[in-house]
Design a protein around this motif. Structure first.
Motif, short mmCIF file in Angstrom:
data_model
loop_
_atom_site.label_atom_id
_atom_site.label_comp_id
_atom_site.label_asym_id
_atom_site.label_seq_id
_atom_site.Cartn_x
_atom_site.Cartn_y
_atom_site.Cartn_z
N GLY A 1 0.82 -1.21 0.00
CA GLY A 1 0.00 0.00 0.00
C GLY A 1 0.85 1.26 0.00
O GLY A 1 0.51 2.25 -0.68
N GLN A 2 1.95 1.27 0.73
CA GLN A 2 2.87 2.41 0.71
C GLN A 2 3.52 2.54 -0.66
O GLN A 2 3.67 3.65 -1.17
CB GLN A 2 3.92 2.23 1.81
N GLN A 3 3.89 1.41 -1.25
CA GLN A 3 4.49 1.45 -2.58
C GLN A 3 3.51 1.99 -3.61
O GLN A 3 3.89 2.72 -4.53
CB GLN A 3 4.97 0.05 -2.99
N GLN A 4 2.23 1.63 -3.48
CA GLN A 4 1.22 2.16 -4.40
C GLN A 4 1.20 3.68 -4.35
O GLN A 4 1.10 4.35 -5.39
CB GLN A 4 -0.16 1.61 -4.06
N ARG A 5 1.29 4.24 -3.16
CA ARG A 5 1.26 5.69 -3.03
C ARG A 5 2.51 6.34 -3.63
O ARG A 5 2.43 7.40 -4.25
CB ARG A 5 1.08 6.07 -1.55
#
Length: 215
Positions: free
Chosen positions: A146-150
């Motif tokens: 999820g952090q990588q998506q951002r």
């Protein structure tokens, strides 16, 4: 670029079952218009990743035509694709394609150093808005998906574009973060007068879409 058109387009892999395909995109004539937002709802195996690759010029294993305005994408040279991907079309890949050995900020600067589109402050502000300000200097391989998506969303906004293509942008994010991303994307698309194409296999980026297609 003002319009992306699909004219009787179909992946080669689906050719044998073409008469049985129930799709509002494959084997139809549809277009995505600059200034409008489009949601493509898909199921696994329906060719969503193929569609992304065709529009971004990574694959040409399809019948029919894909046109940018009146130009057939199969006619573009490598140099033309470089210009399209730098100035006219930005894509968030479903698999993100970040460099795991680099930090979040280094991944974003790789693109922004080419486009010079965002200032350091604007990039910092996006980190803050998306709740990953404390992850700027963390290696991507040590971040959650999820952090990588951002991080990948920030990178996709670090260039000019006529169309922003987001492939499952919130698949690993909670509703609150999805709303924050929706506002950021909406602001950027509006500021550029661009078109937006979003794909989903169940979790939609919460926006008011001009059109919704079932793939």
């Amino acid at each position: 670029m003002n319009r992306i058109s699909l004219v009787n387009t179909l992946p080669h892999v689906f050719a044998a079952e073409a008469t049985d395909i129930k799709s509002e995109i494959w084997k139809n004539n549809i277009f995505f218009e600059k200034g409008n937002s489009h949601l493509i709802k898909a199921e696994s195996g329906s060719g969503k990743s193929s569609l992304c690759s065709y529009i971004y010029g990574y694959r040409v294993d399809f019948s029919g035509d894909i046109l940018f305005d009146q130009s057939d994408v199969k006619s573009f040279t490598s140099a033309q694709w470089d210009t399209i991907r730098t100035k006219h079309l930005s894509l968030l890949f479903q698999e993100l394609r970040l460099f795991p050995e680099l930090t979040a900020l280094e991944n974003i600067r790789l693109k922004n150093n080419l486009t010079h589109y965002k200032t350091d402050k604007q990039i910092d502000d996006m980190f803050d808005r998306l709740g990953i300000a404390d992850r700027r200097n963390q290696l991507v391989e040590k971040m959650s998906w999820g952090q990588q998506q951002r991080v990948a969303i920030i990178r996709s906004l670090c260039q000019p574009f006529d169309f922003l293509f987001l492939d499952e942008p919130i698949s690993h994010l909670d509703d609150n973060n999805a709303l924050i991303i929706a506002r950021l994307v909406e602001e950027e698309v509006s500021a550029q007068g661009a078109g937006l194409i979003v794909t989903s296999i169940g979790k939609d980026l919460p926006l008011n879409y001009s059109q919704t297609f079932s793939l």
